[in-house]
Design an enzyme around this catalytic site. Structure first.
Site, PDB file in Angstrom:
ATOM      1  N   GLU A   1     108.882  24.010-102.669  1.00 46.16           N
ATOM      2  CA  GLU A   1     108.431  22.839-101.716  1.00 46.16           C
ATOM      3  C   GLU A   1     109.638  22.235-101.275  1.00 46.16           C
ATOM      4  O   GLU A   1     109.858  21.101-102.073  1.00 46.16           O
ATOM      5  CB  GLU A   1     107.248  22.232-102.429  1.00 46.16           C
ATOM      6  CG  GLU A   1     106.464  21.122-101.771  1.00 46.16           C
ATOM      7  CD  GLU A   1     105.537  20.379-102.535  1.00 46.16           C
ATOM      8  OE1 GLU A   1     104.420  20.628-102.006  1.00 46.16           O
ATOM      9  OE2 GLU A   1     105.923  19.693-103.450  1.00 46.16           O
TER      10      GLU A   1
ATOM     11  N   HIS B   1     106.764  17.676-109.098  1.00 50.54           N
ATOM     12  CA  HIS B   1     106.216  17.806-107.893  1.00 50.54           C
ATOM     13  C   HIS B   1     107.466  16.836-107.031  1.00 50.54           C
ATOM     14  O   HIS B   1     107.672  15.918-107.595  1.00 50.54           O
ATOM     15  CB  HIS B   1     104.870  17.018-107.542  1.00 50.54           C
ATOM     16  CG  HIS B   1     104.592  16.953-106.014  1.00 50.54           C
ATOM     17  ND1 HIS B   1     105.093  16.410-105.058  1.00 50.54           N
ATOM     18  CD2 HIS B   1     103.680  18.135-105.474  1.00 50.54           C
ATOM     19  CE1 HIS B   1     104.334  16.478-103.983  1.00 50.54           C
ATOM     20  NE2 HIS B   1     103.633  17.580-104.056  1.00 50.54           N
TER      21      HIS B   1
HETATM   22  P1  PGA Z   1     100.952  18.687 -97.641  1.00 51.71           P
HETATM   23  O1  PGA Z   1     101.512  18.578 -99.054  1.00 51.71           O
HETATM   24  O2  PGA Z   1     100.408  20.172 -97.525  1.00 51.71           O
HETATM   25  O3  PGA Z   1     100.256  17.454 -97.085  1.00 51.71           O
HETATM   26  O4  PGA Z   1     102.423  18.630 -96.945  1.00 51.71           O
HETATM   27  C1  PGA Z   1     101.653  19.600 -99.989  1.00 51.71           C
HETATM   28  C2  PGA Z   1     102.044  18.897-101.194  1.00 51.71           C
HETATM   29  O5  PGA Z   1     102.785  18.050-101.350  1.00 51.71           O
HETATM   30  O6  PGA Z   1     101.325  19.213-102.383  1.00 51.71           O
END
Ligand code: PGA
Length: 235
Positions: free
Chosen positions: A155, A100
């Site tokens: 992400e 992540h």
């Molecule tokens: P968020 O986080 O939906 O608060 O932007 C997503 C994540 O980091 O898993």
């Protein structure tokens, strides 16, 4: 929806036992909806590691799957402080976040460690959801595995919600990445998107043809918001 869709709530470092109880209670009206759509929709939640067992016990008999936020890059043994894939599997964990962007940034996780974590998760039958901000962050070692043993999460760090609010990248940008990466990597991969997902953008996400799921951080903390996301997904 015809394609399969994985929705994962990432609670990050939030909640205690009574807040977990309250969340489950508030989510309970949705259990039937999730069950009815189980042929294409999987809903999982990643509570903090310390509460995995508690959450699992409290959600027995519900359609909510268990996800973890991290896994050790090492097997059981002399690795003080680590929580291994074997332990997670024995607790009922089906998915785990690896790489992540918050861990890459704040915990200095290296590509080598991320590759080890991916291998440990897969060796225990847990599906790693591998966070990648760019195509360069996709671990080369995924080529050693079958494409249904892992999921890639697109992400971008700047899209993750913060105290200033939600700021997702546009659905056009997500669509572009989702369409580009498999070809560029020459791999058939499952791709999910994470970053400021709220009910407001679910309709847009549904229009992205090859998106295999979404990861929801902040908006998964409130059962009401997470329920709204599920309702609009199944609508
Ligand atoms: P968020 O986080 O939906 O608060 O932007 C997503 C994540 O980091 O898993």
């Amino acid at each position: 929806m015809e394609r399969k869709f994985l929705l994962v709530g990432n609670w990050k470092a939030n909640k205690n036992e009574s807040e977990i109880d309250q969340w489950i209670q508030e989510m309970s009206p949705l259990f039937e909806v999730i069950t009815k759509n189980a042929d294409w929709l999987t809903v999982a939640v990643a509570p903090p590691t310390l509460y995995l067992r508690y959450f699992k016990t409290k959600t027995v008999g519900t359609p909510i799957q268990l996800a973890a936020q991290d896994v050790s890059g090492y097997p059981n043994g002399s690795y003080t402080g680590e929580v291994t894939g074997k332990m997670l599997a024995e607790t009922g964990v089906k998915y785990v976040f690896v790489g992540h962007s918050e861990r890459r940034k704040f915990l200095n996780e290296s590509p080598t460690l991320i590759e080890k974590k991916v291998a440990q998760a897969i060796s225990e039958g847990i599906v790693p959801i591998i966070g990648c901000q760019t195509i360069e962050e996709v671990p080369a070692t995924i080529r050693n595995f079958d494409s249904n043993q892992y999921v890639i999460m697109y992400e971008p760090f700047e899209a993750i919600s913060n105290d200033a609010g939600f700021h997702p990248v546009t659905s056009q940008k997500i669509d572009q990445v989702i369409s580009d990466w498999p070809g560029k990597l020459n791999l058939k991969i499952k791709l999910v998107y994470g970053g400021s997902v709220t009910e407001a953008m679910v309709a847009d996400l549904k229009t992205i043809p090859n998106l295999d799921g979404a990861v929801v951080g902040r908006a998964s903390l409130e059962a009401k918001a997470f329920s709204s996301i599920i309702k609009s997904l199944v609508a």
